[in-house]
Design a protein around this motif. Structure first.
Motif, PDB file in Angstrom:
ATOM      1  N   TYR A   1      -8.497   1.464  -5.750  1.00  0.00           N
ATOM      2  CA  TYR A   1      -7.361   0.708  -6.273  1.00  0.00           C
ATOM      3  C   TYR A   1      -7.914  -0.284  -7.287  1.00  0.00           C
TER       4      TYR A   1
ATOM      5  N   LYS B   1       2.171   1.973  -3.318  1.00  0.00           N
ATOM      6  CA  LYS B   1       1.111   2.415  -4.224  1.00  0.00           C
ATOM      7  C   LYS B   1       0.807   3.898  -4.020  1.00  0.00           C
ATOM      8  N   GLN B   2       0.700   4.288  -2.758  1.00  0.00           N
ATOM      9  CA  GLN B   2       0.241   5.653  -2.458  1.00  0.00           C
ATOM     10  C   GLN B   2       1.335   6.555  -1.909  1.00  0.00           C
TER      11      GLN B   2
ATOM     12  N   PHE C   1      -5.017  -5.580  -7.399  1.00  0.00           N
ATOM     13  CA  PHE C   1      -4.307  -5.115  -6.216  1.00  0.00           C
ATOM     14  C   PHE C   1      -5.156  -5.333  -4.962  1.00  0.00           C
TER      15      PHE C   1
ATOM     16  N   LEU D   1       0.828  -1.202   0.000  1.00  0.00           N
ATOM     17  CA  LEU D   1       0.000   0.000   0.000  1.00  0.00           C
ATOM     18  C   LEU D   1       0.863   1.252   0.000  1.00  0.00           C
TER      19      LEU D   1
END
Lengths: 461, 491
Positions: free
Chosen positions: B206, B192-193, B210, B189
């Protein structure tokens, strides 16, 4: 001359011990060694900001080298400070023990500054040779000590040979022995040559498949020597790896091989540790597994990975030495403790049991210990570089390793010994050391900022 | 999502998290067992008092996090020291601070060895449990989540029963195996962010692939903690061997961390995956309710029986959550609290009996009706509450869950019906055998004042939540709606 202060001081200490070893008896040698090694640590800390290039660029004093010199000096101090065997070492091989460990540390200090293949090789050998000498120095269990010594020598010689072979290739490819002059294009052959050079470092790190010596050497070496071998040479080897990785492009071959070595080292180390009964052998296999974790930081070929690996190796030094505190003091004799000797440790010495517990939890990587933060950094860097499967293997291994580390805690807290065993008396200095190790391990788990900034500033290219 | 500042002049959440920790450290400094007990009691009571302002100043109309504290912690990885509570975590925090002094009191006499270390572990547990519910940074959350493993392990391994070794190891390994995947998902996570800050991660869309993997990693960790069938086998072992206070913490709070995680993260982060995979969770929940019910019928050991009944009760919680209806969510939240109060109380009762008869077998504790009337009054109330007798807390919770389940899928919900019936059967069987007996019963001391003191608040809670659940429901409603919208929106 200030740039060479840590090395010069360490070399001076070695010479001093050498002179002292010629005397029949040298009282208070242990205290002297602890004091001097602490001074060495302070000096290397004072020299942290030094920068410079010497001998035509063969020897470089930069952020990386200075940070690692501090770690090496600190490791030496901790190993000497832990010494229970000091008093009887003084009866036997006292001065030699201190002399050769100091010389090995000196070799490692040169190693982390070396920027030229031959210098590097000489430094590597210097640190190894002194260990070959110190290994058989053990009064009890002489045959085992000899076995360990010979194994280390043979494996070491073998690894050195391969390293030299790889250096030959590098020289042939680039026409220079200076690291910056190695203009690597990322070809397969270069990757192969680098791997060959790395073999000597992998040997020091006890990374699979260069790990075979570790269990026997740990077992054969006297306890403080084993503590030194478990921690300090790995620090030096990692520094050189980092230096290489900063200079070379990512080659496919190199990455693949590192990937495989890392995965196998973690898995093999942890699986083998599960069945060990001898505490030192267990720690040897744990060291093999941790060498695999460290590769997670190397393989990413990025600054974050380099910082993570360094962070982890520092934490590793503390936690493995914390576990060795227990090895050193568990038995009245100087033999090798088995797992069953841990029984009832809680009653015999609460502080020692707690030190072992914190170290074990940190070795697993459970928060709030430094091992957790180190692993988080390593996992993040490797994940970021795209090695998801390696991270998953690492995570599975973390769960796997829990069993035997927890077993250490379980035995020392929940099992009663068969006979009645006396209290373990730690000296005030050892008590302070235990508390210090606990505090540092937890501090590194909760407040990583200071060290990470420091490492970031020193290692970023 | 909204973050609302702390209206109090001091760091309210940090205070209630770290006050027990400072108490624990203080205990280590002083010698003496009595001092350790008194100090632990004072610190846990003080914490209870200090958490009351949270309840009064909490604004139930807001769905975001309140009392937020936000500081830099480790900029290298973007870690923040971030705390905050919403309508989901506040009741659980209150449950924790309520049960902590009770756990100290119930260990007053029961623990005779290594008292200081015991109280140290209890307070450490309190710190990390509150920390889990308040953390708004994933790494902070993970540290508290895992940090509680060590004291809980020690509680079982040092002060546990005869098979403590096996039980504590099993507990630790199960939980850690779940957690390492949680860690990998958290790192995923982050990549991703680019942040570990939970409010920034929640309610983002998302892609499904994922979501699927993250959900899976989260669900394994939480399912082990809850525990859901078939990951429940560590629970009876751990419960039976743990000392009373350990069982109470384990049943009342630790299990809730799993269902809390499902609600907060599986709904907030991976709503689409939660939707798609819900049938599996629902089926596992129903299996747990029925299967554990049958297991309870055959138990001879009281603690084991209550442990298996926990599995069934937690099945109701997950069933309610994954019905994706407001009724179901409310019911699940209520069941979390109800289970915390009722099962905690039942474990306390067994602990009280164990202190007197040194046996947890039903056969060794029969015929109490004559000799321990006060005890039987409390015990009876908690048993009735446990199988959801109308007028007690569990009735409301189970009713809500069933309403939600029926609203979602009538056929599926029919399968749940035997659950409450089984619950009544095994609880009444337990009650009958402990109260009545042919012939004379050897005299036992009835409840002491200390024991009444710690059972009374729980008894009051049982009845109060049974008759007037609206106050608590009001606290969580708007937060629950937010999460429900998130899941519904992903459909």
């Amino acid at each position: 001359m200030r740039e060479f202060l840590p090395e010069a001081f360490t070399l001076g200490c070695f010479l001093l011990y050498l002179v002292l070893s010629m005397k029949k008896r040298s009282p208070r040698l242990g205290a002297l060694a602890v004091g001097l090694s602490f001074l060495g640590f302070l000096l290397s800390l004072w020299d942290l900001g030094q920068r410079g290039e010497f001998f035509n660029g063969a020897y470089r004093v930069d952020g990386l080298s200075q940070v690692f010199k501090v770690i090496i000096a600190l490791g030496l101090f901790l190993v000497f400070g832990m010494g229970k065997e000091r008093e009887d070492a003084e009866r036997g091989y006292g001065a030699e023990f201190y002399a050769f460990l100091t010389l090995s540390a000196f070799g490692l200090m040169v190693l982390v500054s070396a920027c030229e293949l031959l210098t590097l090789f000489l430094a590597l050998e210097l640190s190894s040779y002194s260990l070959y000498l110190v290994l058989p120095l053990r009064r009890e269990m002489p045959s085992q000590a000899l076995e360990g010594g010979v194994k280390y020598l043979l494996f070491g010689a073998m690894a050195s040979g391969i390293t030299l072979y790889g250096m030959g290739y590098l020289y042939a490819l680039s026409g220079s022995t200076r690291l910056e002059a190695l203009v690597l294009q990322g070809e397969a052959l270069e990757g192969l040559a680098l791997i060959l050079v790395f073999c000597g470092l992998f040997f020091k790190l006890s990374l699979f498949p260069f790990h075979f010596w570790a269990p026997d050497v740990y077992q054969g070496a006297s306890n403080p020597t084993a503590a030194f071998i478990a921690g300090v040479p790995k620090v030096g080897a990692l520094a050189v790896l980092l230096r290489f990785v900063a200079l070379t492009p990512e080659t496919e071959v190199l990455i693949r091989i590192l990937w495989v070595f890392s995965a196998l080292s973690m898995t093999f180390g942890n699986l083998s540790a599960l069945v060990q009964r001898d505490l030192k052998r267990l720690l040897a296999y744990s060291g093999i597994a941790h060498a695999g974790y460290l590769m997670l930081g190397i393989i990413s070929f990025e600054d974050l990975g380099r910082v993570s690996a360094t962070y982890y190796v520092i934490v590793y030094l503390f936690m493995t030495l914390g576990a060795f505190m227990a090895v050193l003091f568990l038995l009245d004799s100087r033999g090798n403790p088995s797992l069953d000797d841990l029984r009832g440790l809680y009653r015999r010495s609460p502080l020692l049991a707690f030190t072992l517990a914190v170290s074990a939890f940190s070795l697993v990587g459970i928060p709030p210990t430094g091992g957790f933060m180190g692993k988080l950094l390593l996992f993040t860097s490797a994940f970021k570089a795209g090695y998801l499967y390696l991270v998953i293997i690492g995570a599975v291994n973390t769960a796997l390793s829990l069993f035997y580390y927890l077993n250490l805690v379980r035995l020392s807290y929940c099992r009663e010994p068969e006979g009645v065993l006396g209290e373990i008396r730690l000296g005030p200095f050892q008590k302070a050391l235990c508390l210090g190790l606990i505090a540092v391990i937890i501090y590194l788990g909760l407040f990583p900022t200071v060290l990470e900034r420091l490492l970031g500033a020193a290692l970023t290219t | 999502m909204g973050l609302f500042e702390n209206p109090l002049p001091y760091d309210a959440l940090s205070t209630i998290i770290f006050l027990p920790l400072s108490g624990a450290l203080l205990i280590l400094l002083f010698r003496g067992e009595r001092a350790a007990r008194v100090m632990a009691l004072i610190f846990s009571l003080a914490n209870l008092a200090l958490s009351l302002p949270l309840l009064f100043l909490f604004d139930p109309s807001l769905s975001g996090f309140q009392f937020v504290e936000l500081r830099e912690w480790f900029p290298g990885l973007g870690l923040k020291y971030a705390l905050g509570i919403d309508g989901i975590s506040l009741p659980l925090v209150l449950l924790t601070v309520l049960l902590s002094p009770i756990c100290v009191l119930c260990s007053w006499r029961a623990i005779e060895q290594r008292v200081r270390a015991f109280m140290f572990c209890l307070l450490l547990m309190e710190t990390s449990m509150i920390g889990v519910f308040c953390s708004l940074d994933f790494v902070l959350f993970y540290i508290f989540w895992e940090g509680m493993l060590i004291p809980m392990y020690l509680l079982i391994a040092i002060w546990g029963g005869p098979r403590k070794d096996y039980a504590s190891l099993k507990f630790f390994i199960y939980t850690l195996v779940g957690s390492v995947f949680l860690l990998v998902a958290i790192v995923a996570l982050y990549l991703k962010q680019g942040t570990f800050f939970i409010p920034d991660l929640l309610f983002k869309s998302y892609d499904y692939r994922f979501q699927f993997w993250v959900f899976l990693a989260f669900a394994i960790a939480f399912a082990i903690k809850v525990p859901m069938f078939p990951f429940h086998t560590w629970l009876p072992a751990a419960h039976v061997e743990a000392p009373t206070a350990g069982s109470v913490f384990l049943a009342s709070i630790l299990l809730k961390m799993g269902s809390y995680g499902f609600l907060r993260f599986c709904f907030g982060l991976t709503p689409e995956a939660a939707q798609k995979l819900a049938p599996i969770i629902v089926i596992l929940s129903i299996v747990a309710i029925i299967y554990a019910g049958f297991l309870c019928l055959g138990q001879q050991d009281m603690k084991r029986l209550i442990a298996y009944s926990s599995v069934a009760h937690m099945g109701f919680v997950t069933l309610g959550l994954f019905s994706f209806k407001l009724w179901g969510l409310k019911g699940a939240m209520l069941q979390m609290l109800n289970h915390g109060v009722t099962t905690g109380a039942l474990f306390l009762c067994v602990g009280i009996l164990y202190e007197r008869t040194h046996s947890r077998l039903i056969a060794d504790n029969s015929g109490l009706g004559k000799v321990m009337p006060w005890f039987v009054a409390f015990f009876g109330l908690f048993c009735f509450s446990s199988f959801g007798f109308p007028g007690t807390n569990n009735f409301v919770g189970e009713l809500f869950v069933l309403l939600g389940a029926f609203e979602t899928n009538k056929v599926m919900a029919l399968f749940v019906i035997p659950g409450p019936i089984l619950a009544a059967a095994y609880m009444l069987r337990l009650l009958k055998r402990t109260i009545w007996k042919d012939g004379e019963t050897s005299p036992l001391e009835d409840l002491t004042l200390r024991e009444v003191l710690y059972l009374l608040p729980l008894a009051v809670a049982v009845i109060w939540m049974g008759f007037a659940p609206r106050g608590i429901l009001g606290l969580m409603e708007s937060s629950l709606r937010l999460y429900l919208e998130a899941v519904k929106g992903a459909m």
